[in-house]
Design a protein around this motif. Structure first.
Motif, PDB file in Angstrom:
ATOM      1  N   ARG A 141       2.125   8.451   3.194  1.00 19.41           N
ATOM      2  CA  ARG A 141       0.501   8.686   2.802  1.00 19.41           C
ATOM      3  C   ARG A 141       0.384   7.030   1.639  1.00 19.41           C
ATOM      4  O   ARG A 141       0.778   6.986   0.547  1.00 19.41           O
ATOM      5  CB  ARG A 141      -0.050   9.780   1.876  1.00 19.41           C
ATOM      6  CG  ARG A 141      -1.103   9.558   1.675  1.00 19.41           C
ATOM      7  CD  ARG A 141      -2.076  10.441   1.652  1.00 19.41           C
ATOM      8  NE  ARG A 141      -3.300  10.594   1.019  1.00 19.41           N
ATOM      9  CZ  ARG A 141      -3.946  10.087   0.415  1.00 19.41           C
ATOM     10  NH1 ARG A 141      -3.878   9.737  -0.645  1.00 19.41           N
ATOM     11  NH2 ARG A 141      -5.557  10.627   0.520  1.00 19.41           N
ATOM     12  N   GLY A 174      -0.539   4.464  -5.621  1.00 19.01           N
ATOM     13  CA  GLY A 174      -1.209   5.252  -4.875  1.00 19.01           C
ATOM     14  C   GLY A 174      -0.676   5.927  -4.129  1.00 19.01           C
ATOM     15  O   GLY A 174      -1.444   6.879  -3.067  1.00 19.01           O
ATOM     16  N   GLY A 175       1.032   5.020  -3.555  1.00 21.83           N
ATOM     17  CA  GLY A 175       0.932   6.057  -2.123  1.00 21.83           C
ATOM     18  C   GLY A 175       2.306   6.798  -2.358  1.00 21.83           C
ATOM     19  O   GLY A 175       2.522   7.429  -3.760  1.00 21.83           O
ATOM     20  N   SER A 176       2.415   7.937  -1.350  1.00 25.46           N
ATOM     21  CA  SER A 176       2.895   8.520  -1.349  1.00 25.46           C
ATOM     22  C   SER A 176       3.847   9.362  -0.314  1.00 25.46           C
ATOM     23  O   SER A 176       3.654   8.994   0.406  1.00 25.46           O
ATOM     24  CB  SER A 176       2.386  10.489  -1.867  1.00 25.46           C
ATOM     25  OG  SER A 176       1.060  10.455  -1.493  1.00 25.46           O
ATOM     26  N   ILE A 177       5.191  10.357  -0.695  1.00 29.71           N
ATOM     27  CA  ILE A 177       6.061  10.968   0.319  1.00 29.71           C
ATOM     28  C   ILE A 177       5.418  11.289   0.734  1.00 29.71           C
ATOM     29  O   ILE A 177       4.989  13.181  -0.484  1.00 29.71           O
ATOM     30  CB  ILE A 177       7.750  10.693   0.603  1.00 29.71           C
ATOM     31  CG1 ILE A 177       8.130   9.590  -0.268  1.00 29.71           C
ATOM     32  CG2 ILE A 177       8.338  11.237   1.044  1.00 29.71           C
ATOM     33  CD1 ILE A 177       8.357   8.380   0.559  1.00 29.71           C
ATOM     34  N   PHE A 179       0.560  -1.372  -0.058  1.00 33.15           N
ATOM     35  CA  PHE A 179       0.209  -0.237   0.264  1.00 33.15           C
ATOM     36  C   PHE A 179       0.772   1.791   0.023  1.00 33.15           C
ATOM     37  O   PHE A 179       0.355   2.602  -0.224  1.00 33.15           O
ATOM     38  CB  PHE A 179      -0.903   0.386   1.255  1.00 33.15           C
ATOM     39  CG  PHE A 179      -2.169  -1.272   1.317  1.00 33.15           C
ATOM     40  CD1 PHE A 179      -1.827  -2.296   1.565  1.00 33.15           C
ATOM     41  CD2 PHE A 179      -2.735  -0.566   0.496  1.00 33.15           C
ATOM     42  CE1 PHE A 179      -2.896  -3.628   1.319  1.00 33.15           C
ATOM     43  CE2 PHE A 179      -4.032  -2.297   0.309  1.00 33.15           C
ATOM     44  CZ  PHE A 179      -3.612  -3.274   0.466  1.00 33.15           C
ATOM     45  N   SER A 197      -2.030   3.768  -0.334  1.00 31.34           N
ATOM     46  CA  SER A 197      -2.620   4.722  -1.240  1.00 31.34           C
ATOM     47  C   SER A 197      -4.161   4.327  -0.528  1.00 31.34           C
ATOM     48  O   SER A 197      -5.081   4.797  -1.820  1.00 31.34           O
ATOM     49  CB  SER A 197      -3.068   3.023  -2.538  1.00 31.34           C
ATOM     50  OG  SER A 197      -2.127   1.502  -1.885  1.00 31.34           O
ATOM     51  N   MET A 198      -4.457   3.397   0.138  1.00 32.98           N
ATOM     52  CA  MET A 198      -5.414   3.648   1.039  1.00 32.98           C
ATOM     53  C   MET A 198      -6.231   3.216   2.334  1.00 32.98           C
ATOM     54  O   MET A 198      -4.845   2.811   3.428  1.00 32.98           O
ATOM     55  CB  MET A 198      -6.437   2.708   1.034  1.00 32.98           C
ATOM     56  CG  MET A 198      -5.858   0.970   0.609  1.00 32.98           C
ATOM     57  SD  MET A 198      -8.031   0.475  -0.748  1.00 32.98           S
ATOM     58  CE  MET A 198      -6.940   0.512  -2.059  1.00 32.98           C
TER      59      MET A 198
END
Lengths: 30, 196, 196
Positions: B93, B34-37, B28, B95-96
């Motif tokens: 962050r 869909g993940g981000s820093i 995830f 993805s969900m």
């Protein structure tokens, strides 16, 4: 700092010289 | 003894798992998924000014890997995010929103390190679940140790399933395996159960 | 029963095939090998405005995957071309003129999908050989169904070797596995016999 408490601006990424990717509207198509 | 057919089944199952991002589990944190820093908090990228990019003989800028590489799958030597010292932070962050249950930490194997050692690998690290990006002390999800003599890819399970779900996690690296100047993170993954 | 030596041979052969783009067959659609995307005809890229790229805190543009990713080998979750709806077209110029005999369609395995399903995967699709990029109805090369319960990589053979060679093929996706908004194509490959 050893306490682990962030001591600096949370906007650090915004000052970096590389592209920052953020997802602003849900999941990308997968 | 096993038959040839059984051997083929064993090999094919192993390759199938290998082809499923080696774990067969959703990551995830993966950026393309869909993940981000969100932030690196107090850590600073270790700027070495070694990789210089030029065009038509004109030097343009020095290149260094961004923290985004920690949630990207390429783990060839050098494709890591280096932060100064041995204590670093990464706020990711997912993805969900999930109940995080397992974390994967990867580093290059010693056999591929030009220096012959992986002193820049993280050693002790902790993971926290955050309600918001700016929350200073999140819910501890576990404290783990990446073993420099273990496999290149190591998985760590939370002691119990968290009672709350999170979409933001903080990776806090507490020590490394001896490199005096920086610590390199190749890939960090977050696995768990999505909320219904 | 097999001997240890025989087991080693089985494993090495399996690894060798895996390292040969998993199929051991030339992919004439592969972009780096000379393939290119000519057109998507009536399909529209599904623009979701989800991935925003910024520099020094200044938003620059929204990023979405282009159709080129369908002929590139990275198939991590998210690295697909999404078109609106369940019917889409892709006109591909192959690296050389061939008699197409086999097509490969890939999607991520369900185990790696954050949603737990692959409803965005193509279902029924057809492939046509085109004489020119603008030819509206090419020579049908076959109609196939990607099985959402099958392997992540599935190969489809033409019923018979085409009587003509083509350098342009059209992939026409006719349905998907249920996603109401878009269909995602991870990788499409074209195999066959080059003309002499």
């Amino acid at each position: 700092p050893l306490s682990g408490v962030p001591c600096c601006s949370h906007a650090r990424l915004a000052r970096t010289p590389y592209l920052v990717l953020s997802y602003v509207n849900g999941l990308p198509p997968i | 003894g096993i038959t040839e057919a059984q051997a083929h089944v064993i090999v094919n199952n192993a390759l199938k798992l290998y082809s499923q991002d080696k774990t067969g589990m959703v990551d995830f944190a993966l950026e393309s998924g869909g993940g981000s820093i969100l932030s690196t908090r107090c850590s600073e990228t270790y700027e070495t000014k070694t990789a210089l990019l030029s065009l038509f003989g004109v030097p343009l800028w020095y290149f260094s890997q961004s923290p985004r590489v920690v949630i990207q799958p390429d783990i060839y030597p050098g494709n890591c995010w280096a932060f100064k010292g041995s204590q670093g932070y990464l706020v990711v962050r997912l993805s969900m929103k999930i109940y995080p249950t397992t974390f994967t930490m990867e580093h290059i194997p010693k056999t591929l390190s030009p220096t012959g050692n992986i002193s820049s690998a993280p050693r002790d690290f902790a993971v926290y679940g955050l309600e918001t990006e700016y929350q200073e002390e999140g819910q501890p999800l576990g404290r783990f140790t990446y073993d420099q003599d273990g496999d290149s890819l190591q998985m760590f399970h939370t002691l119990e399933r968290p009672d709350r779900a999170f979409q933001i996690v903080e990776l806090r690296v507490l020590s490394n395996w001896g490199h005096p100047e920086y610590t390199c993170l190749y890939r960090f993954r977050v696995h768990g159960e999505p909320i219904q």
